[in-house]
Design an enzyme around this catalytic site. Sequence first.
Site, PDB file in Angstrom:
ATOM      1  N   ARG A 187      13.647 111.507   9.439  1.00  0.00           N
ATOM      2  CA  ARG A 187      15.235 111.207   9.922  1.00  0.00           C
ATOM      3  C   ARG A 187      16.100 112.500   9.825  1.00  0.00           C
ATOM      4  O   ARG A 187      16.916 112.768  10.093  1.00  0.00           O
ATOM      5  CB  ARG A 187      15.990 109.964   8.719  1.00  0.00           C
ATOM      6  CG  ARG A 187      17.039 109.689   9.284  1.00  0.00           C
ATOM      7  CD  ARG A 187      17.534 108.607   7.854  1.00  0.00           C
ATOM      8  NE  ARG A 187      18.483 108.484   8.632  1.00  0.00           N
ATOM      9  CZ  ARG A 187      18.932 107.321   9.199  1.00  0.00           C
ATOM     10  NH1 ARG A 187      19.052 106.241  10.096  1.00  0.00           N
ATOM     11  NH2 ARG A 187      20.839 107.037   8.826  1.00  0.00           N
TER      12      ARG A 187
ATOM     13  N   VAL B 284      24.277 109.659  13.431  1.00  0.00           N
ATOM     14  CA  VAL B 284      22.552 108.645  13.438  1.00  0.00           C
ATOM     15  C   VAL B 284      23.033 107.684  12.168  1.00  0.00           C
ATOM     16  O   VAL B 284      23.730 107.449  11.451  1.00  0.00           O
ATOM     17  CB  VAL B 284      21.934 109.704  12.013  1.00  0.00           C
ATOM     18  CG1 VAL B 284      20.555 109.312  12.385  1.00  0.00           C
ATOM     19  CG2 VAL B 284      21.524 111.055  13.039  1.00  0.00           C
ATOM     20  N   SER B 285      22.504 106.030  13.449  1.00  0.00           N
ATOM     21  CA  SER B 285      23.514 104.611  12.664  1.00  0.00           C
ATOM     22  C   SER B 285      22.874 104.807  11.082  1.00  0.00           C
ATOM     23  O   SER B 285      21.219 105.013  10.870  1.00  0.00           O
ATOM     24  CB  SER B 285      23.146 103.206  13.676  1.00  0.00           C
ATOM     25  OG  SER B 285      24.295 103.873  14.936  1.00  0.00           O
ATOM     26  N   ALA B 286      23.501 103.886  10.124  1.00  0.00           N
ATOM     27  CA  ALA B 286      23.298 103.308   9.444  1.00  0.00           C
ATOM     28  C   ALA B 286      21.189 102.712   9.948  1.00  0.00           C
ATOM     29  O   ALA B 286      20.852 102.238  10.699  1.00  0.00           O
ATOM     30  CB  ALA B 286      23.728 102.100   8.411  1.00  0.00           C
TER      31      ALA B 286
ATOM     32  N   GLN C  86      19.401  99.773  12.803  1.00  0.00           N
ATOM     33  CA  GLN C  86      18.641 100.640  13.718  1.00  0.00           C
ATOM     34  C   GLN C  86      17.211  99.478  13.402  1.00  0.00           C
ATOM     35  O   GLN C  86      16.894  99.670  14.394  1.00  0.00           O
ATOM     36  CB  GLN C  86      18.460 102.314  13.604  1.00  0.00           C
ATOM     37  CG  GLN C  86      19.348 103.094  13.779  1.00  0.00           C
ATOM     38  CD  GLN C  86      19.342 104.639  13.455  1.00  0.00           C
ATOM     39  OE1 GLN C  86      18.410 104.699  11.865  1.00  0.00           O
ATOM     40  NE2 GLN C  86      19.478 105.267  14.137  1.00  0.00           N
TER      41      GLN C  86
END
Length: 408
Positions: free
Chosen positions: A39, A73-75, A79
């Site tokens: 990530r 970048v979503s939580a 996701q």
Amino acid sequence: MTDGSGRAARLRDELTDKLLAGGQIVSPVVEQAFRTVRREMFVPPGTALDAVYSVDHSVVTKTDEHGVGLSSVSAAYIQARMIEMADLRPDMTVLEIGSGGYNAALLAEVVGPGGQVVSIDIDAEIADRARDLLGRAGYGGRVTVVQADAEHHVPGLGPFDRTLVTVGAWDIPPAWPDQLTADGVLVVPLRMNGITRTIAFRRHGDHLASSDVEVAGFVPMQGAGAHAERAFLLPDRRGKHVRLQFDSDVPEATDLLDGVLATEPVSVWSGVTVGNGISFADLHLWLAVLLPGFCQVTAEAGTDLAAGFCKTWFPFGAVHGGSFAYLAVRRTTESAGVEFGATAHGPHGRAVAGALVEQIRAWDRTGRHHEPAFGFWPTGSGVSRLPDPSAVLKKRHGAVSISWPQPS
């Protein structure tokens, strides 16, 4: 392995363990994807690893000139939930609407070498960044990044077994269901009168019906699918402002609200309580679709509203004629928590506050702890008769239905 990459690997495993414990990850293939994809490679340089591997915080990757987030970048929790909601499996073809890189890499791990991932974004800079980062992370040959407006069909690609939309959508354009296979799944954060639910839709006759729902918010859609809300500023007696934001149905004669905050407030209490730390997100949706004149309310620092719970408690309100009421809370004496009510201004303030309070009581009787069923009815497919309580919100390309289970 450097110390930094070793710590990232450890945090990656800890994040995955938390998502498993929280139920956001339920399948081994999704678990393995989260343990595998790095990530930290998809966030801005210098981002703290603790922030990168937080369960419930997104990392903004691009802002506009006002500092408003355009891409992120979503939580991690949403996701994971969206991939599980999509029922994504190896060898499937999947479309991601809204690029960032990391989520596409997760999808590539889940579908495996026999699958196909297409990621589309309207912003050329974001698409180029995602393409570059995916290449650096080893996914350049496994994800196709397309720069285009996803409101329209993806040229030369599809159909797709699954479509995951990672931006807030106000509507569902015809291209999205058209590009799905017969048993396909569309997962989309859908905005309904300002309130978002991430919904997994499957085909059901002439419309789409929900199969799973999650509470989450996303940056709004750009391009042809963008939707502008209307906002009005009400000055208070100190010259500060309260902002009323309407999704679509803007009340007529808003000029009647001039000077309304200078009138004496009146409060009505519901007797409905909620404990500290307990979510009442389902009340937000209930009010948004069933309360006439619904609006979202924000208060400038220094106003009477900001001095209370208004800002902290995600306030909502309603407008009728020249009167305005907003959701209010007060501490309870019996136990830790608060009681819901409404505070209003204007000549018919008590009636408007009473209408809001009645909806709070109705939610407590019928909608509390019950997630409704959602449907999307494309233009030309008449909405079926729905059970009470329910609501239908008109969109450009059809209508959304929201129906709560009938009390037993």
